[in-house]
Enzyme design. Structure first.
Site, short mmCIF file in Angstrom:
data_model
loop_
_atom_site.label_atom_id
_atom_site.label_comp_id
_atom_site.label_asym_id
_atom_site.label_seq_id
_atom_site.Cartn_x
_atom_site.Cartn_y
_atom_site.Cartn_z
CG ASN A 157 7.63 9.73 -2.66
OD1 ASN A 157 6.93 9.96 -1.69
ND2 ASN A 157 7.32 8.82 -3.54
CD GLU A 253 -2.75 4.61 -1.86
OE1 GLU A 253 -1.97 3.81 -2.41
OE2 GLU A 253 -3.91 4.79 -2.25
CB CYS A 288 5.01 3.91 -3.57
SG CYS A 288 3.83 4.85 -4.55
CD GLU A 467 -5.31 7.78 -1.00
OE1 GLU A 467 -4.34 8.32 -1.54
OE2 GLU A 467 -5.61 7.94 0.20
N1 LIG Z 1 1.63 3.61 -1.94
C1 LIG Z 1 1.86 4.90 -2.15
O1 LIG Z 1 1.05 5.61 -2.74
C2 LIG Z 1 3.15 5.52 -1.67
C3 LIG Z 1 3.56 6.73 -2.21
C4 LIG Z 1 4.77 7.28 -1.79
C5 LIG Z 1 5.54 6.63 -0.85
N2 LIG Z 1 5.13 5.46 -0.33
C6 LIG Z 1 5.98 4.74 0.62
O2 LIG Z 1 6.52 5.63 1.59
C7 LIG Z 1 7.78 5.16 2.04
C8 LIG Z 1 8.82 6.26 2.00
O3 LIG Z 1 8.40 7.37 2.69
P1 LIG Z 1 8.86 7.72 4.19
O4 LIG Z 1 10.22 7.21 4.42
O5 LIG Z 1 8.57 9.14 4.39
O6 LIG Z 1 7.81 6.82 4.99
P2 LIG Z 1 7.56 6.76 6.58
O7 LIG Z 1 6.59 5.67 6.77
O8 LIG Z 1 8.82 6.72 7.33
O9 LIG Z 1 6.88 8.17 6.91
C9 LIG Z 1 5.68 8.58 6.31
C10 LIG Z 1 4.98 9.58 7.22
O10 LIG Z 1 4.52 8.90 8.39
C11 LIG Z 1 4.90 9.61 9.56
N3 LIG Z 1 5.04 8.62 10.64
C12 LIG Z 1 6.10 7.82 10.91
N4 LIG Z 1 5.82 7.00 11.94
C13 LIG Z 1 4.55 7.28 12.33
C14 LIG Z 1 3.67 6.76 13.34
N5 LIG Z 1 4.06 5.78 14.15
N6 LIG Z 1 2.43 7.26 13.45
C15 LIG Z 1 2.01 8.23 12.61
N7 LIG Z 1 2.79 8.78 11.64
C16 LIG Z 1 4.04 8.31 11.51
C17 LIG Z 1 6.19 10.29 9.15
O11 LIG Z 1 6.47 11.38 9.99
C18 LIG Z 1 5.87 10.71 7.72
O12 LIG Z 1 5.15 11.92 7.66
C19 LIG Z 1 8.13 4.01 1.10
O13 LIG Z 1 7.90 2.79 1.74
C20 LIG Z 1 7.19 4.21 -0.06
O14 LIG Z 1 6.93 3.04 -0.81
C21 LIG Z 1 3.95 4.89 -0.72
#
Ligand SMILES: NC(=O)c1ccc[n+]([C@@H]2O[C@H](COP(=O)([O-])OP(=O)(O)OC[C@H]3O[C@@H](n4cnc5c(N)ncnc54)[C@H](O)[C@@H]3O)[C@@H](O)[C@H]2O)c1
Length: 486
Positions: A157, A253, A288, A467
């Protein structure tokens, strides 16, 4: 690839490590513009062999970077921050065309990233230790040392901001970093790699793109000593499980289903504005921190809903993300679009009352994109899926409340605990609610904003670690105690 764009798309889509670009052993995939389905060309898919090569390069670089004077590290970070500012419009454009969020906000993201980079450049000397009073002839001191090679894995995002801003603390503390770009939107990462190529010594900052196998290989690699994730709770749990095998620290996060509470005595105009802003409709809700559960006191419930809907229609209109006038972008992918639509479906079926949106925009120019209009459901109850699960889309759930105890039961009844926003003029109530909400980041009469220096992170299953403040810098160090008998 032949469409005219405001900026050229990055030519090199290979993996960046050891100071150069490398052809991926894992091959290439394609990336799309989610607003038009235009094919934006190839993207590298790093596999475990690529990850190993990058980690070896970062490991080699660590041997000297760890001993590089902190002031020299800071100077490199400041130069990096300046490059970001100089290229903010271009990087913002690459994010907009690739992830679907509006270009104006994506360019602002780059400036925000540069500010965070500067902040950590200024903190390099704070990674310091202590001495312990021991009496004559004995010296006891502790030092903070970097971990070594660390990995940062990010969500889609804020593709550029998450990579650029979040490398700073780790690098400032003397670690070398492997960044893993967002799977869905890696274009700005390739450009980022070119921009930092001559800023940091080879191997200090490395940029990979790929899907889950790339992330997994980073987590599993024996030379990767710490991993931080910005992503979903499900991914966070998976990383935590893998990290257990290596007894490796992680920083997570994760997702949220954040409450915004409107009390009857609140400044109602500001509260309504806050409720609308807190949903981050600009990013199609894909944030998020979005306050996606809006708890409104029953005495003001109808008024709030009516005025909220008016405000939304004034402020947000889906448009092409690359158009600087666009106020609301699209979802990142077909999968995300289908997920959002399934929430809208289930909210209807479970008896929530649709008060606006819930459909695709009528604008023909947007027909090919993953657009959903800003959506509000009223009369949502704790039993509904829309109450309990993170949508990560433009769908706001409004819930009436009467008594504070019931309110807190509903607010705290989930495993998420990232942000909370409270709107009231009653000082005692403000602090009472702030102390009782189970969230890591609380606004009173405010919403959405992050403050450099203020720790950001989640309670419960919304994350581990903090963070954006000094603690982020310290979290990239481990403490060694030295006892000296003189
Ligand atoms: N708390 C925060 O600061 C914050 C900020 C932005 C987004 N988010 C969260 O992120 C999510 C949306 O993003 P998304 O769909 O890209 O998330 P996601 O968890 O599907 O992917 C995030 C990243 O993790 C990688 N990944 C996926 N599976 C993995 C594994 N098993 N091992 C290592 N890496 C892996 C993906 O390739 C990607 O780069 C939402 O749940 C949102 O709330 C949190």
């Amino acid at each position: 690839m032949h469409t005219e764009h405001a900026y050229a798309l990055p030519e090199c889509r290979n993996l960046f490590y050891g100071g150069r670009f490398h052809v991926p052993q894992g091959g290439y995939g394609r990336t799309l513009n989610p607003a038009t389905q235009e094919d934006l060309g190839p993207v590298s898919n790093a596999n475990a062999a690529d990850v190993d090569a990058a980690v070896q390069a970062a490991h080699l670089a660590f041997q000297s970077w760890r001993h590089t004077k902190p002031a020299v590290r800071a100077a490199a970070l400041r130069e990096f921050g300046n490059r970001l500012r100089t290229h903010a419009e271009e990087l913002g454009f690459l994010d907009a065309i690739n992830c679907g969020n509006p270009v104006r906000e994506m360019a602002a993201d780059v400036h925000f990233a540069a500010t965070q980079v500067d902040y950590f450049a200024g903190l390099v000397h704070e990674a310091k230790g202590d001495t312990l009073p021991m009496g004559d002839g004995v010296l006891n001191y502790s030092v903070r040392e970097p971990y070594g090679v660390v990995a940062r894995i990010v969500a889609y995002n804020h593709p550029l901001m998450f990579l650029a801003a979040k490398l700073a603390a780790a690098v400032a503390a003397g670690n070398t970093v492997i960044l893993k770009a967002a799977t869905q939107a890696p274009l700005s990462a390739y450009r980022l790699a070119t921009l930092l190529q001559d800023v940091f010594p080879p191997g200090v900052v490395n940029v990979l793109s790929g899907d889950t196998p790339c992330g997994q290989a980073l987590v599993d690699h024996p030379l990767v000593k710490k991993v931080s994730l910005i992503g979903s709770t499900a991914t966070g749990k998976s990383i935590l499980r893998s990290a257990a095998e290596k007894v490796m620290p992680v920083s997570l996060e994760l997702g949220g289903k954040n409450p915004l509470i409107i009390c009857p005595e609140a400044d109602m105009d500001k509260a309504i504005e806050g409720a609308v802003k807190g949903m981050n409709f600009t990013w199609a809700g894909q944030s998020c921190g979005s306050t996606s559960r809006c708890f409104v006191h029953r005495s003001v419930y109808d008024r709030v809903i009516k005025e909220m809907v008016q405000k939304i229609s004034q402020l947000y209109r889906c448009g092409l993300p690359t158009d600087p006038a666009t106020t609301m972008g699209c979802l990142v992918s077909k999968a995300q679009y289908e997920k959002v639509m399934s929430f809208i479906d289930s909210a209807h079926k479970e008896g929530a009352r649709l008060v606006c949106g819930g459909v695709r925009p009528s604008d023909k120019a947007l027909d090919n994109g993953w657009f959903v209009t800003a959506t509000v459901f009223a009369d949502v109850t704790p039993a509904m899926r829309l109450f309990r699960e993170e949508v990560f889309g433009p769908v706001l759930a409004v819930i009436p409340w009467d008594e504070e105890e019931d309110l807190l039961r509903m607010v705290n009844g989930l495993d998420f605990g990232l942000t909370a926003s409270i709107w009231t003029k009653d000082l005692a109530r403000a602090h009472r609610l702030a102390s009782r909400v189970e969230s890591g980041y609380v606004w009173i009469n405010h919403v959405s904003a992050h403050f450099i220096g203020a720790d950001f992170g989640g309670y419960k299953q919304s994350g581990l670690g903090r963070e954006e403040g000094v603690s982020e810098l310290l979290a990239w160090t481990q403490t060694k105690n030295v006892h000296v008998v003189l």
